[in-house]
Design a protein around this motif. Structure first.
Motif, PDB file in Angstrom:
ATOM      1  N   UNK A  83       0.852  -1.206   0.000  1.00  0.00           N
ATOM      2  CA  UNK A  83       0.000   0.000   0.000  1.00  0.00           C
ATOM      3  C   UNK A  83       0.882   1.249   0.000  1.00  0.00           C
ATOM      4  N   UNK A  84       0.600   2.148  -0.886  1.00  0.00           N
ATOM      5  CA  UNK A  84       1.388   3.378  -0.938  1.00  0.00           C
ATOM      6  C   UNK A  84       1.111   4.244   0.302  1.00  0.00           C
ATOM      7  N   UNK A  85       2.115   4.952   0.742  1.00  0.00           N
ATOM      8  CA  UNK A  85       1.953   5.858   1.885  1.00  0.00           C
ATOM      9  C   UNK A  85       1.004   6.990   1.521  1.00  0.00           C
ATOM     10  N   UNK A  86       0.031   7.230   2.383  1.00  0.00           N
ATOM     11  CA  UNK A  86      -0.894   8.339   2.134  1.00  0.00           C
ATOM     12  C   UNK A  86      -0.867   9.380   3.243  1.00  0.00           C
ATOM     13  N   UNK A  87      -0.171   9.094   4.332  1.00  0.00           N
ATOM     14  CA  UNK A  87      -0.091  10.057   5.437  1.00  0.00           C
ATOM     15  C   UNK A  87       1.349  10.520   5.605  1.00  0.00           C
ATOM     16  N   UNK A  88       1.520  11.731   6.034  1.00  0.00           N
ATOM     17  CA  UNK A  88       2.853  12.239   6.312  1.00  0.00           C
ATOM     18  C   UNK A  88       2.731  13.293   7.397  1.00  0.00           C
ATOM     19  N   UNK A  89       3.844  13.589   8.045  1.00  0.00           N
ATOM     20  CA  UNK A  89       3.758  14.601   9.085  1.00  0.00           C
ATOM     21  C   UNK A  89       5.064  14.757   9.832  1.00  0.00           C
ATOM     22  N   UNK A  90       5.039  15.620  10.818  1.00  0.00           N
ATOM     23  CA  UNK A  90       6.208  15.881  11.654  1.00  0.00           C
ATOM     24  C   UNK A  90       5.710  16.100  13.074  1.00  0.00           C
ATOM     25  N   UNK A  91       6.548  15.794  14.041  1.00  0.00           N
ATOM     26  CA  UNK A  91       6.164  16.004  15.437  1.00  0.00           C
ATOM     27  C   UNK A  91       7.271  16.770  16.140  1.00  0.00           C
ATOM     28  N   UNK A  92       6.885  17.855  16.811  1.00  0.00           N
ATOM     29  CA  UNK A  92       7.872  18.609  17.563  1.00  0.00           C
ATOM     30  C   UNK A  92       8.351  17.808  18.761  1.00  0.00           C
ATOM     31  N   UNK A  93       9.647  17.804  19.008  1.00  0.00           N
ATOM     32  CA  UNK A  93      10.132  17.135  20.224  1.00  0.00           C
ATOM     33  C   UNK A  93       9.649  17.883  21.469  1.00  0.00           C
ATOM     34  N   UNK A  94       9.467  17.143  22.570  1.00  0.00           N
ATOM     35  CA  UNK A  94       8.926  17.739  23.797  1.00  0.00           C
ATOM     36  C   UNK A  94       9.828  18.833  24.352  1.00  0.00           C
TER      37      UNK A  94
END
Ligand SMILES: [Zn+2]
Length: 197
Positions: A1-12
């Motif tokens: 399945x191709x990737x459909x989600x992406x994102x970034x998370x700020x470190x705490x």
């Protein structure tokens, strides 16, 4: 399945740094000191380049969110500090227009935005942009290519309702870039350098 989600998370640690600096954030210099500290820690933590941004309420001066460059942590080339900060602020406030708040937001950055973030600043709705400096020092010391910025970039922002202020703790910001430039074997994530080509 191709990737459909992406994102970034700020470190705490980003929000921890904001809270630790809270008593110092009532002045222009205090906010810029926080930006420089976030920028330098970001490099030490390996998340991305020496860049940070704040979303600040123009009336009260409240820091609503802070962000850092997350290109290395996320593997996403657009995750510059401005885009990260604008995005996390919009997510927290639940709005795509940061100028529509009763107390509208300003974007604070430790240098003039690159070509991409210049556009992102316009699209964000912020009512002001405050930067430590805007000269060639960033590119000269760090090796990053900031893109084809217009000479009249500030006037273009002003014409669209974004007040521009340049020159808060300029020398301190340059010192961060100088120290970054002196780091051996760092990853300067310009286009066409990812493969070493
Ligand atoms: Zn940028």
């Amino acid at each position: 399945m191709a990737t459909r989600a992406f994102g970034a998370e700020l470190p705490a640690w980003v929000d921890e740094e904001v809270e630790a600096a809270r008593a110092d954030l009532g002045t222009d210099e205090g906010r810029m000191r926080l930006l420089n500290r976030l920028a330098e820690r970001n490099v030490a933590e390996g998340s991305g380049g020496p860049f940070a941004a704040l979303a600040v309420r123009s009336g009260t001066g409240e820091v609503v969110a802070a962000g850092v460059n997350l290109v290395l942590a996320s593997g996403l080339s657009s995750m510059h500090a401005e885009v990260v900060t604008i995005s996390v602020t919009q997510a927290r406030l639940g709005t795509w227009d940061l100028g529509a708040e009763a107390d509208p937001l300003e974007l604070w950055v430790n240098w003039r935005p690159c070509a991409m973030c210049y556009g992102a600043t316009l699209w964000s709705g912020v009512r002001a942009l405050v930067v430590a400096g805007d000269g060639p020092e960033l590119e000269a010391f760090t090796g990053f290519d900031e893109g084809p910025m217009r000479d009249d970039w500030a006037a273009q922002l002003e014409a669209r309702g974004v007040a521009v202020r340049i020159g808060v703790l300029r020398d301190e910001a340059v010192a961060v870039f100088q120290r970054y430039g002196a780091i051996p074997d760092k990853t300067v994530y310009n286009a066409r350098t990812g493969s070493g080509a």
